[in-house]
Write a protein that holds these residues in place. Sequence first.
Motif, PDB file in Angstrom:
ATOM      1  N   ILE A  79     -36.739  -1.131 -11.475  1.00  0.00           N
ATOM      2  CA  ILE A  79     -35.310  -0.801 -11.369  1.00  0.00           C
ATOM      3  C   ILE A  79     -34.745  -0.500 -12.754  1.00  0.00           C
ATOM      4  O   ILE A  79     -34.057   0.503 -12.950  1.00  0.00           O
ATOM      5  N   GLU A  82     -36.148   2.876 -14.133  1.00  0.00           N
ATOM      6  CA  GLU A  82     -35.585   4.033 -13.439  1.00  0.00           C
ATOM      7  C   GLU A  82     -34.112   4.234 -13.772  1.00  0.00           C
ATOM      8  O   GLU A  82     -33.688   5.356 -14.047  1.00  0.00           O
ATOM      9  N   GLN A  83     -33.321   3.169 -13.739  1.00  0.00           N
ATOM     10  CA  GLN A  83     -31.894   3.302 -14.054  1.00  0.00           C
ATOM     11  C   GLN A  83     -31.688   3.816 -15.469  1.00  0.00           C
ATOM     12  O   GLN A  83     -30.861   4.689 -15.701  1.00  0.00           O
ATOM     13  N   ARG A  84     -32.440   3.271 -16.395  1.00  0.00           N
ATOM     14  CA  ARG A  84     -32.303   3.691 -17.789  1.00  0.00           C
ATOM     15  C   ARG A  84     -32.691   5.158 -17.962  1.00  0.00           C
ATOM     16  O   ARG A  84     -31.988   5.928 -18.622  1.00  0.00           O
ATOM     17  N   THR A  87     -30.065   7.436 -16.344  1.00  0.00           N
ATOM     18  CA  THR A  87     -28.827   7.420 -17.123  1.00  0.00           C
ATOM     19  C   THR A  87     -28.983   8.239 -18.403  1.00  0.00           C
ATOM     20  O   THR A  87     -28.071   8.971 -18.788  1.00  0.00           O
ATOM     21  N   THR A  99     -34.491   7.978  -1.816  1.00  0.00           N
ATOM     22  CA  THR A  99     -33.851   7.062  -2.748  1.00  0.00           C
ATOM     23  C   THR A  99     -33.201   5.890  -2.021  1.00  0.00           C
ATOM     24  O   THR A  99     -32.899   5.957  -0.836  1.00  0.00           O
ATOM     25  N   ILE A 103     -31.890   5.248  -6.608  1.00  0.00           N
ATOM     26  CA  ILE A 103     -33.159   5.054  -7.317  1.00  0.00           C
ATOM     27  C   ILE A 103     -34.300   5.443  -6.385  1.00  0.00           C
ATOM     28  O   ILE A 103     -34.319   5.070  -5.216  1.00  0.00           O
TER      29      ILE A 103
END
Length: 128
Positions: A79, A82-84, A87, A99, A103
Amino acid sequence: MLKRVAYIFIVAFALNLIWEKLQMPLYAVDVSGWDCWLLCIRASVWDAVIITGVYYLIDTPSRTHRYALASILLFCIAIFIEQRALTEGKWAYSALMPTLFGIGISPLIQLPLLAIATYETVLRIKQL
């Protein structure tokens, strides 16, 4: 111990390389040929480092507990990664990527699933 680390890293790398290459259509990237392989190899090295590190971070004699703890930790790491990356615009998903809350599901299950597959494969290799 060094031999086991090598086995875990090599198996994790191989499994992740296959996964990374197969999931490439799920990403909106404009790479092909050797550049695609280099991208997959680089990602697979990091995946193998993470999986190997988590194996040794979770020191419990119970396989069930190790796999459960590793899965939870690796899911959280996935998580974060992927988020980083999303972003920061490091990558994006194609319309093919399923998704969950924005994500990709494929990378969310990759680390936990392939970690367990790696650990089980290494156990079986060691029994040969």
